[in-house]
Design an enzyme around this catalytic site. Structure first.
Site, PDB file in Angstrom:
ATOM      1  N   LYS A 192       0.736  -1.018  -0.141  1.00  0.00           N
ATOM      2  CA  LYS A 192      -0.193   0.067  -0.228  1.00  0.00           C
ATOM      3  C   LYS A 192       0.813   1.119  -0.044  1.00  0.00           C
ATOM      4  CE  LYS A 192      -1.821   2.249   3.344  1.00  0.00           C
ATOM      5  NZ  LYS A 192      -1.630   3.914   2.748  1.00  0.00           N
ATOM      6  N   GLU A 266      11.012   0.423   9.686  1.00  0.00           N
ATOM      7  CA  GLU A 266      12.025   1.406   9.230  1.00  0.00           C
ATOM      8  C   GLU A 266      11.451   2.953   9.714  1.00  0.00           C
ATOM      9  OE1 GLU A 266      13.870   4.239   8.263  1.00  0.00           O
ATOM     10  OE2 GLU A 266      13.353   3.975   6.072  1.00  0.00           O
ATOM     11  N   CYS A 300      13.382  10.510   6.601  1.00  0.00           N
ATOM     12  CA  CYS A 300      13.743   9.722   7.975  1.00  0.00           C
ATOM     13  C   CYS A 300      15.142   9.774   8.614  1.00  0.00           C
ATOM     14  CB  CYS A 300      13.453   8.277   7.882  1.00  0.00           C
ATOM     15  SG  CYS A 300      13.928   7.373   6.599  1.00  0.00           S
ATOM     16  N   GLU A 396      11.251  14.276  15.980  1.00  0.00           N
ATOM     17  CA  GLU A 396      11.203  14.456  14.599  1.00  0.00           C
ATOM     18  C   GLU A 396      10.231  15.471  14.016  1.00  0.00           C
ATOM     19  OE1 GLU A 396      10.296  10.943  12.385  1.00  0.00           O
ATOM     20  OE2 GLU A 396      11.981  11.182  11.261  1.00  0.00           O
TER      21      GLU A 396
END
Lengths: 789, 336
Positions: A192, A266, A300, A396
């Site tokens: 997806k 991840e 990331c 983040e």
């Protein structure tokens, strides 16, 4: 608009340099702007869904179908049906399919690039020069892996149906990272794409038809988080691979707990970017452009935490601000743009709010770039003088915002760099090779770039430590995520302790088994013990009932012994041999004791078990200095050193069916690789392990490297899995139904788990030792070292 | 050709490249700062990465490209440095320098006349060139100091400079002693450069580092700093005679040194890549590099030059393409 050449001659400004979107728009129009799913080799009719937009303009590009449970079921069934044949297809045949995909990606490279930029907002330079070439490279590389699998990984086989959910920041690249290794190794997939960015995945589906990918091998369903949830929790999905935020990754870990699924994650990062005073400062600044302003910082592994040595900080910041001012922000389709659009207004708001709320913790500098009037844009931003407690230093941001602080010494740089829950990537700049190669191994990260940043290649694994996830994508190390050892599953029956006899036989002097924590024998914190009986009714001794605090103490001791990780393999080998020698000296006693404590029906004698244990210790003494890393052949002038590092503190529930051999089969690979181990002895026959601490005590094993606790596996296992400072939990316990609890609890700090899933293992055979154990006892860190003078 | 050269000599066109007048204080130099020189760093692989990705990061199209290419022409030191140079050949080159672009192309682009930045010749040709360029405002640059090896005795090298200046050269391109750089004798480089600058008087001095012979980018960075400290008005990559001439990585190192020197002293030193730049596309990349790393102020002929002989021809063809929409041919443009 006519441009006056003379005026430009005088001003020397950059003009517009737009890449045409005509072909990409024509492709969308060809589909009437509506897309279905790609299931079993065919597109379904477009159904009810949602709009996907160009973030640079807000313009609607197409309507994407929302997959519900029914569509996910269909896709998973198609993948399941295709699996038996695909997994048995010859490697060479699979290689041909991957090769065809790679070639087709190259042939349609510009269409993919423009479509990606339209849908995602990243500059066309990046999609054209970075994303798409890396995508093709990934399929080429893994075509090779398909070709070589039979000869190079004869003991490995495909896992099954893979459910893969990917993010919006590198839509097609993440698809490649997921699909290429999966199908190369014989798995089938249901993937997806992210809700914001489905278009290139759908174009990829078209290419699959041209590449003659067998029906059902690749299925692509579109939708939002609910669709993703339906995929990852689907009972017929064997493996889940997810790239995205840590919070969603944690939810996936919890939601899939106990389902017997293999899992790779991840996740997020807050990667340090360390600049030492002897660095090439201008190059380090240019590196930051590629670290935090690459893809608008929506990366990331973005180098988002700048750590500068104090003596050069002011000069560095001044030059950096100047460089930031010359960044060009605007239309992502313009070939002369450095920073494109933020993917969605929601993301823009998140970034804006984070900086607004916490920017006051430091000094905020927004680059004075010309900003587009419309669309989702955020200026390149530097926030200096931040203290490490500021949320901007910890969380983040996923935007073009660089947060900075200073350090005094190399060791302080390491301390600051590792002061985070994440551990994805790290960058360091110095002209001193001694410093670089000293610091790189000390950084808790899956990838370290020396004098470079954001280098990627299919030949080098990518992935994180701590809450940045588990597993690697790319390289030989990445294949572990999509293969499993060939074994025939056999259910593990619970092993019960010998029940208390009506009238126990008590002879000899009382023996009190204690715990072994921090190199010392320790009484159970709770102060409770229980008797252990032999099959003939003898009272063999008492063992403590361990509790939370005993585990806490063992973990503390394990961390105090962290220096073990830095010892040489040669030293660890000597100690393992010495353990074997000392066990050998007491072999008869241990053999007798194993006979006394276990039922007579046991297949292997005590003597055989001690012999096997000594051999096992030799095996890992042998491996201690031979489980080498690799120098990956990445396409730069330089090396990517794949270094095998210990996982850290490993808590293990030891097997019950071979109480001594099992415990040592777990301990030895762990400590051989430099980990510290907390062994929860076999619940049924704990004395085998507690007797063993006397061997450890005489074998020069440093305090805290191995701890031994006895007690209830469910209790101790839960405490270990919950513990935020334990890096991995292994369970070979015969206690039933532990998997779900341990996996769910491991989500606390996203520790690695290696659980027997209720399956038996032949501890006396080849499955009882070897590379599978070493793999779980190590993490691969890729250290990229470009060179050249 | 001779006729054209004569016409040029009598032309009193004030070239557009000299407008607007920019008054940049000359680099006065400074004491040799060995701490600074020793601390200079240049990470080769990082610099190469930056250089390699630059053409993909910057793109200038259509009218903008035409304007940038015209600007590039005004920065060319149109050069002939061959053993078989003759007076006639030099006059022809001067004529081309004064009329580098066909008039109909300039008209179509609505541009006033332009000239190249300078004409660059050996000492023996200075007088001829000065005469041929009389009234054009185009300066003559002379390569000097035992070009290209720089191995003749220092007094002779200094004398050569003085004679070229006396003959009318407004710019002197000197070569540094590579042997001093390669043995780390920066004081010797500094002292020679100082002496050469003095011999130049009012003529501007371009220090040729011969980067292809310096061994490392770190040496290029150090040599750049030392030459600027000793008062170079320009630093220049190459003589055109080394095995490797101007490259983007070398340029990056040199202009970063220029930037650092400006930040510390306030003096703007010019930059001249020479040799190997022959395509219009390369010229655009260089200009983008200068614009991004040094800023717009350096995009003027007083601070940036291309040392090139065949670049102009490619630019002319590109300009005609811009005007007509058709690809051009070299014979449609006057040779230089």
């Amino acid at each position: 608009m006519t441009v006056n050449v003379k005026e430009v001659f005088d001003s020397m400004t950059y003009g517009p340099a737009p890449e045409s979107s005509a072909e990409a728009m024509a492709w969308i129009k060809e589909k009437d702007g509506k897309f279905g799913h790609f299931i079993n080799g065919e597109f379904t009719s477009p159904a009810k869904g949602f709009a996907t937009r160009n973030p640079a303009t807000g313009e609607e590009l197409a309507i994407i179908s929302q997959a519900g449970k029914a569509e996910v079921n269909k896709a998973v069934s198609a993948a399941r049906a295709a699996f038996p044949k695909w997994s048995k297809t010859k490697g060479h045949e699979r290689a041909k399919v991957l090769y065809a995909i790679a070639r087709l990606l190259q042939k349609h490279a510009r269409l993919f690039a423009v479509l990606e930029t339209l849908d995602n907002g990243k500059p066309i330079r990046e999609s054209r020069d970075i994303d798409i070439p890396l995508v093709a490279r990934h399929f080429y590389f893994h075509a090779g892996m398909a070709q070589l699998m039979e000869s190079e990984l004869p003991e490995a086989e495909a896992i099954g149906v893979c459910g893969q959910v990917i993010p919006w920041n590198f839509p097609l690249l993440m698809l490649a990272w997921k699909i290429a290794p999966a199908i190369a190794t014989g798995n089938t997939v249901v993937l997806k794409p992210a809700e914001y960015t489905s278009l290139t995945a759908l174009l990829f589906a078209e290419i699959c038809v041209e590449a003659d990918v067998p029906k059902g091998v690749i299925n692509i369903v579109t939708g939002d988080g609910k669709t993703g949830e339906a995929i990852v929790t689907h009972e017929d999905v064997d493996k889940v691979a997810f790239t995205g935020s840590t919070s969603v990754g944690r939810r996936i870990r919890e939601a899939t707990a106990g389902q017997g699924k293999s899992l790779t994650l991840e996740l997020g990062g807050k990667s340090p970017y360390i600049v030492f005073e002897d660095a090439d400062i201008d190059s380090a600044i240019e590196g930051l452009v590629d670290a935090i302003w690459f893809n608008q910082g929506q990366v990331c592994c973005a180098g988002s935490r700048l750590l500068v040595q104090e003596g050069i900080a002011e000069e560095f910041y001044a030059r950096l601000r100047k460089r930031m001012a010359s960044l060009r922000i605007g239309d992502p389709l313009d070939k002369c743009i450095d920073v494109g659009a933020i993917v969605d207004p929601v993301q823009l708001e998140t970034i804006t709010n984070l900086v607004k709320t916490h920017g006051g913790d430091g000094e905020v500098y927004h680059a004075p770039c010309d900003m587009p009037v419309e669309g989702c844009f955020y200026p390149p931003t530097l926030i200096t003088d931040l203290h490490s407690a500021s949320p901007l230093m910890q969380e983040e941001i996923f935007g073009p915002v660089l947060c900075a602080t200073t350090f005094r010494t190399p060791s302080e740089a390491v301390q600051l760099a590792n002061n985070t829950r994440y551990g994805l990537a790290a960058t360091l700049w110095t002209e001193n090779i001694n410093l670089a190669l000293d610091i790189a191994p000390k950084l808790v990260a899956g990838v370290v770039w020396v004098n470079a940043t954001n280098l990627f290649d299919a030949a080098a694994g990518f992935g994180g430590r701590r809450e940045s996830g588990m597993g690697r994508e790319g390289g030989w190390e990445g294949l572990a995520a999509y293969t499993k050892p060939k074994t025939t599953a056999k259910k593990l029956a619970p092993v019960a302790p010998i029940a208390a006899p009506k009238s126990p036989v008590v002879d000899g002097l009382d023996r009190t088994a204690k715990f072994y924590i921090g190199g010392k024998q320790a009484r159970p914190d709770g102060g409770y013990s229980k008797p252990v009986y032999g099959p003939k009714g003898h009272l063999l001794g008492h063992v403590g009932i361990g509790n939370r605090k005993d585990i806490r103490n063992a973990v503390e001791a394990a961390h105090k012994a962290a220096g073990w990780a830095k010892t040489t393999g040669h030293l660890r080998a000597q100690i393992l041999y010495y353990i074997a020698e000392n066990l050998s000296a007491r072999a008869e006693e241990f053999a007798a004791r194993l006979g006394e404590m276990q039922p007579k029906s046991k297949k292997h004698s005590g003597k055989a078990e001690v012999e096997a244990t000594i051999s096992r210790l030799f095996t890992y003494a042998a491996w201690a200095d031979k489980y080498d890393g690799q120098a990956h052949g990445v396409p730069i002038r330089g090396v990517a050193l794949a270094m095998k590092e210990p996982v850290g503190v490993i808590g293990a529930l030891c097997p019950d069916e071979a109480p001594l051999l099992g415990a040592i089969s777990v301990m030895a690979p762990a400590i051989a690789m430099g980990n510290t181990a907390i062994l929860c002895a076999s619940q049924a026959f704990p004395l085998a392990a507690t007797d063993f601490y006397q061997v450890l005590e005489t074998s020069d094993v440093p305090a805290g490297v191995v701890s031994i606790v006895t007690g209830d596996h469910a209790d101790l296992g839960k405490t270990l899995a919950d513990h935020m400072d334990v890096d991995a939990v292994w369970s070979f316990s015969s206690t039933p139904d532990l998997t779900a609890t341990l996996e769910a609890a491991s989500a606390s700090n996203l520790k690695r788990t290696w659980l027997n899933q209720g399956q038996a293992r032949d501890w006396f055979g080849k499955d009882g030792e070897g590379r599978e154990f070493l793999g779980h006892a190590t993490e691969v860190k890729n250290i990229w070292v470009p060179y050249g003078e | 050709m001779e006729n054209q050269a004569t016409a040029t000599a009598s032309s009193d066109t004030k070239s557009a490249s000299q407008l607007p007048q920019l008054h940049e204080p000359r680099n006065a130099g400074m004491e040799l700062d060995m701490d600074w020189v020793a601390a200079a760093q240049a990470n080769t692989s990082a610099i190469e990465r930056r250089a390699k990705t630059l053409p993909g990061r910057r793109s200038v199209k259509k009218e903008y490209q035409a304007a940038w290419l015209l600007k590039a022409i005004t920065m060319i030191d149109l050069t002939t440095l061959s053993g078989d140079d003759t007076w006639g050949r030099v006059r022809r080159l001067c004529a081309k320098a004064a009329h580098p672009v066909r008039q109909d192309i300039l008209d179509a682009l609505d541009m006033p006349p332009i000239t190249t930045g300078a004409v660059c010749v050996y000492h023996d040709m200075v007088e001829t060139a000065v005469k041929a360029l009389d009234g054009t405002g185009i300066p003559v640059a002379a390569v000097s100091t035992g070009f290209p090896a720089g191995l003749s005795p220092l007094p002779l090298r200094l004398q050569e400079i003085r004679e070229s200046v006396h003959a009318g050269a407004k710019e002197i391109d000197i070569v540094i002693s590579r042997r001093h750089a390669l043995t780390g004798n920066w004081q010797a480089i500094y002292d020679e450069m100082r002496a050469m600058r003095e011999s130049c008087g009012d003529a501007h001095v371009k220090a040729i580092l011969a980067t292809g012979e310096l061994g490392t980018l770190r040496n290029v960075a150090k040599a750049s700093l030392v030459c600027m400290m000793a008062g170079a008005d320009f630093i220049k990559t190459s003589t055109g005679k080394e095995p490797v001439n101007a490259t983007l990585p070398v340029s990056l190192v040199m202009i970063r040194a220029i930037r650092a020197y400006h930040a510390r002293t306030g003096f703007r030193v010019g930059y001249k890549p020479a040799g190997g730049i022959s395509k219009a596309k390369d010229a655009l990349t260089y200009l983008a590099l200068i614009k991004d790393e040094l800023g717009d102020r350096w995009l003027q002929p007083d601070l940036f030059r291309f040392g090139a002989s065949s670049l102009l021809g490619d630019i002319e063809r590109q300009l005609e393409h811009q005007v007509t929409g058709r690809y051009s041919a070299d014979y449609r443009h006057a040779i230089g």
